[in-house]
Design an enzyme around this catalytic site. Structure first.
Site: not given
Length: 309
Positions: A49, A134, A152
């Site tokens: 990520e 996020y 997103d």
């Protein structure tokens, strides 16, 4: 409805379960096979990520595998020399070097504050250095199947086109949450991001990709594939980020360098008193010093830089 009242948001189709199952079945039948989708290890997912932030997935794939081969656990990453971690980040052009610093610090937190066990909820994961909402939600979803709906750019585009969701962050969040089936954040968030990445791109390929939502999709019915503006990534070539990376790479090779020794090694047009000279380079070093990536000695009328260890 008064003049000041906004029109009501459209509802999802009545057969919501069919909508959900169609997407999950489409994803499970065939999807891009990234290795981080084959693991539920939170450390491996966190690395993917962080690397994927504003970096093309093709570059991420090789870097992710090499990074985990070198530092396969949080314990080994926490014990590593931070300069080596930052140097790796620069070598693979993975974007802002402070992400590498935060990842190194997050690994140390997992070891010292959590006895080597990752926190599992989005709220707890945000306690780790450099982990925002996020990323925390993505790790909670993909490692622990315990996340909220991911929102997103791709997901916004899908919701905007398919279900006429307004271009408003709060509404996107609410609608995404209402659409996600309970207890299935791992497969759902992967599936809806995949839909936005391979079928509902800026130029959609609905039929070619076999989009599972065509029968419900407003854009497919109307032929109007308008979507919210997609932010563009500033060019890396010639950017401040690029030269910050060059400073790190150069200082990896030398114990220390004075400004006029460092400058020509990162810019061929470096001129001490020019536009890209001592003042410009000193500004880069100040930024890197603030990020705790370099040390700068300004004594005796000279400025000497070295990589922080």
């Amino acid at each position: 409805m008064t003049e000041t009242e906004a029109p009501p948001e459209p509802a999802f189709p009545d057969d919501l379960e069919a909508v959900r199952e169609a997407l999950i079945e489409w994803y499970e039948d065939d999807h891009r096979d990234f290795p981080w989708r084959r693991t539920d290890d939170p450390y491996e997912i966190l690395v993917s990520e962080v690397m994927s932030q504003q970096t093309q997935l093709g570059r991420v794939l090789e870097a992710w595998e090499e990074f985990l081969e070198r530092w396969p656990t949080t314990a080994e990453l926490a014990a590593a020399d931070r300069a080596d971690v930052v140097g790796f980040w620069t070598d693979y052009s993975l974007g802002y070097n402070n992400r590498a610093k935060y990842l190194h610090e997050a690994a140390a937190q997992v070891e010292t504050d959590y006895d080597g066990e990752f926190p599992e909820t989005p709220e707890e994961l945000q306690e780790l250095m450099g982990v925002g909402p996020y990323t925390a939600n993505a790790v909670a979803s993909f490692a622990f199947n315990d996340g909220d709906a991911v929102v997103d750019t791709n997901v916004k585009r899908v919701l905007y086109r398919a279900f006429d969701v307004s271009d408003d962050d709060a509404i996107f969040e609410a609608k995404a949450s209402g659409l996600m089936p309970d207890g299935r954040s791992r497969v759902w968030n992967n599936a809806i991001m995949e839909l936005g990445g391979v079928a509902c791109e800026q130029t959609p390929s609905c039929d070619e990709a076999g989009c599972p939502w065509r029968e419900w999709c407003s854009a497919y019915e109307s032929g109007d594939f308008t979507a919210p503006d997609v932010p563009t990534q500033p060019s890396f070539e010639g950017s401040r980020r690029q030269f910050r990376g060059r400073v790190i790479s150069t200082l990896k090779e030398y114990d220390e360098l004075e400004l006029d020794e460092l400058g020509p090694r990162i810019r061929v047009d470096y001129a001490p008193d020019g536009e890209y000279g001592r003042e410009w380079l000193a500004g880069l070093l100040t930024d890197l010093e603030d990020d705790e990536l370099v040390d700068v000695d300004r004594s005796d009328g000279e400025v000497v830089a070295r990589l922080r260890r």
